[in-house]
Design a protein around this motif. Structure first.
Motif, PDB file in Angstrom:
ATOM      1  N   GLN A 181      32.906  48.746  37.649  1.00 12.94           N
ATOM      2  CA  GLN A 181      32.447  47.770  38.631  1.00 12.94           C
ATOM      3  C   GLN A 181      31.801  46.591  37.912  1.00 12.94           C
ATOM      4  OE1 GLN A 181      29.894  49.635  41.527  1.00 12.94           O
ATOM      5  NE2 GLN A 181      31.431  51.086  42.215  1.00 12.94           N
ATOM      6  N   ALA A 182      32.445  45.423  38.085  1.00 14.25           N
ATOM      7  CA  ALA A 182      31.940  44.201  37.469  1.00 14.25           C
ATOM      8  C   ALA A 182      32.670  43.032  38.099  1.00 14.25           C
ATOM      9  CB  ALA A 182      32.157  44.206  35.963  1.00 14.25           C
ATOM     10  N   THR A 183      32.136  41.853  37.898  1.00 17.61           N
ATOM     11  CA  THR A 183      32.799  40.638  38.375  1.00 17.61           C
ATOM     12  C   THR A 183      33.730  40.137  37.274  1.00 17.61           C
ATOM     13  OG1 THR A 183      30.912  40.035  39.753  1.00 17.61           O
ATOM     14  CG2 THR A 183      32.471  38.287  39.189  1.00 17.61           C
ATOM     15  N   VAL A 184      35.002  40.073  37.597  1.00 19.45           N
ATOM     16  CA  VAL A 184      35.999  39.625  36.633  1.00 19.45           C
ATOM     17  C   VAL A 184      36.492  38.253  37.053  1.00 19.45           C
ATOM     18  CG1 VAL A 184      38.229  40.118  35.574  1.00 19.45           C
ATOM     19  CG2 VAL A 184      36.688  41.990  36.133  1.00 19.45           C
ATOM     20  N   LEU A 185      36.298  37.273  36.201  1.00 23.25           N
ATOM     21  CA  LEU A 185      36.645  35.897  36.522  1.00 23.25           C
ATOM     22  C   LEU A 185      37.954  35.474  35.849  1.00 23.25           C
ATOM     23  CD1 LEU A 185      33.114  34.275  36.037  1.00 23.25           C
ATOM     24  CD2 LEU A 185      34.112  35.218  38.138  1.00 23.25           C
ATOM     25  N   ALA A 186      38.730  34.682  36.585  1.00 23.80           N
ATOM     26  CA  ALA A 186      39.951  34.074  36.051  1.00 23.80           C
ATOM     27  C   ALA A 186      40.950  35.110  35.568  1.00 23.80           C
ATOM     28  CB  ALA A 186      39.615  33.106  34.922  1.00 23.80           C
ATOM     29  N   ALA A 187      41.332  36.016  36.435  1.00 22.77           N
ATOM     30  CA  ALA A 187      42.370  36.989  36.089  1.00 22.77           C
ATOM     31  C   ALA A 187      43.464  36.940  37.159  1.00 22.77           C
ATOM     32  CB  ALA A 187      41.782  38.388  36.009  1.00 22.77           C
ATOM     33  N   ALA A 205      28.038  46.651  36.778  1.00 23.66           N
ATOM     34  CA  ALA A 205      27.325  47.642  37.592  1.00 23.66           C
ATOM     35  C   ALA A 205      27.669  49.066  37.175  1.00 23.66           C
ATOM     36  CB  ALA A 205      27.679  47.449  39.064  1.00 23.66           C
ATOM     37  N   THR A 206      28.503  49.208  36.158  1.00 23.54           N
ATOM     38  CA  THR A 206      28.881  50.526  35.639  1.00 23.54           C
ATOM     39  C   THR A 206      28.388  50.618  34.201  1.00 23.54           C
ATOM     40  OG1 THR A 206      30.858  50.544  37.021  1.00 23.54           O
ATOM     41  CG2 THR A 206      30.790  52.116  35.208  1.00 23.54           C
ATOM     42  N   ILE A 227      33.323  48.159  27.546  1.00 18.42           N
ATOM     43  CA  ILE A 227      32.192  47.375  28.039  1.00 18.42           C
ATOM     44  C   ILE A 227      31.015  48.307  28.301  1.00 18.42           C
ATOM     45  CG2 ILE A 227      31.423  45.700  29.750  1.00 18.42           C
ATOM     46  CD1 ILE A 227      33.829  44.801  28.086  1.00 18.42           C
ATOM     47  N   THR A 228      29.858  47.961  27.793  1.00 20.91           N
ATOM     48  CA  THR A 228      28.640  48.752  27.989  1.00 20.91           C
ATOM     49  C   THR A 228      27.568  47.887  28.634  1.00 20.91           C
ATOM     50  OG1 THR A 228      29.142  50.051  26.005  1.00 20.91           O
ATOM     51  CG2 THR A 228      26.884  50.147  26.844  1.00 20.91           C
TER      52      THR A 228
END
Length: 230
Positions: A181-187, A205-206, A227-228
């Motif tokens: 869970q995260a905000t992924v931009l420009a994909a 958020a994860t 990703i951490t």
């Protein structure tokens, strides 16, 4: 005439014969023709060519040889040479009735400008070939593939698309996927002139998850980032 017979007569006769012979030779002297001055120029359409790295070009490099008056010259030997790691089908070619000589080129494995030189006696010219990258076959991560993202900050994930020889490939769509869970931009994104594409990840958020980048239709062309959350 009989009174001139004798030693003196023979000398006079010999002298007269020598003078006549010399005069005859001077009338038939052969002067070597002046060397023809050639001009070598690329044929229209060969001045700027394009091809894919590592491939044998279907369009040959063609030059035209003319004399000082611009008249095409047939039967002239033209010597070709190649740079940029390219190879030629032949080292020399002879001009046809239109003054044209051609050679086929196999491009090297590096993108950029390949220069082909053509020389005929005292004149030479060059033809430029733009070597383009092949199809993208792999993705390469730029920077670390393990990224820690502090709360409230954004991480930049970058990959580069390359062809079979490692040349960068622009204009390639990149598919991004995440299992957290995260905000992924420009994909999705598309690779730029340097072959890279970048994804921004924020609001993680994860605690730990992966983001993958992939080339459409190529299962093995995948890069995974860990990703951490911090």
């Amino acid at each position: 005439m009989t009174k001139l017979l004798g030693v003196v007569g023979r000398r006079t006769f010999a002298l007269a014969f020598s003078t006549i012979a010399a005069s005859a030779c001077s009338k038939h002297e052969v002067t070597a023709p002046a060397a023809v001055s050639y001009s070598v120029k690329p044929l229209a359409g060969s001045a700027a060519l394009y091809g894919v790295v590592g491939q044998h070009m279907q369009t040959p490099v063609t030059v035209v040889v003319t004399d000082a008056a611009g008249k095409p010259q047939a039967g002239v030997e033209v010597t070709f040479s190649a740079g940029g790691g390219a190879t030629l089908d032949q080292a020399t070619a002879t001009t046809n009735a239109y003054g044209e000589a051609s050679d086929f080129v196999t491009l090297g494995t590096t993108t950029g400008t390949t220069t082909i030189s053509a020389t005929a006696r005292n004149s030479s010219t060059t033809v430029s070939i733009t070597a383009l990258p092949g199809a993208a076959v792999a993705l390469v991560p730029i920077g670390a593939d393990s990224v820690a993202v502090p709360t409230g900050q954004t991480a930049q994930l970058t990959v580069r698309a390359v062809d079979q020889f490692g040349n960068v490939v622009p204009g390639v769509p990149i598919e991004w996927h995440t299992d957290g869970q995260a905000t992924v931009l420009a994909a999705p994104t598309v690779t730029g002139p340097d072959g890279t594409a970048t994804l921004s990840v924020s609001d993680v958020a994860t605690e730990t998850f992966h983001v993958t980048a992939a080339l459409a239709g190529l299962e093995d062309a995948v890069v995974s980032f860990l990703i951490t959350e911090l």
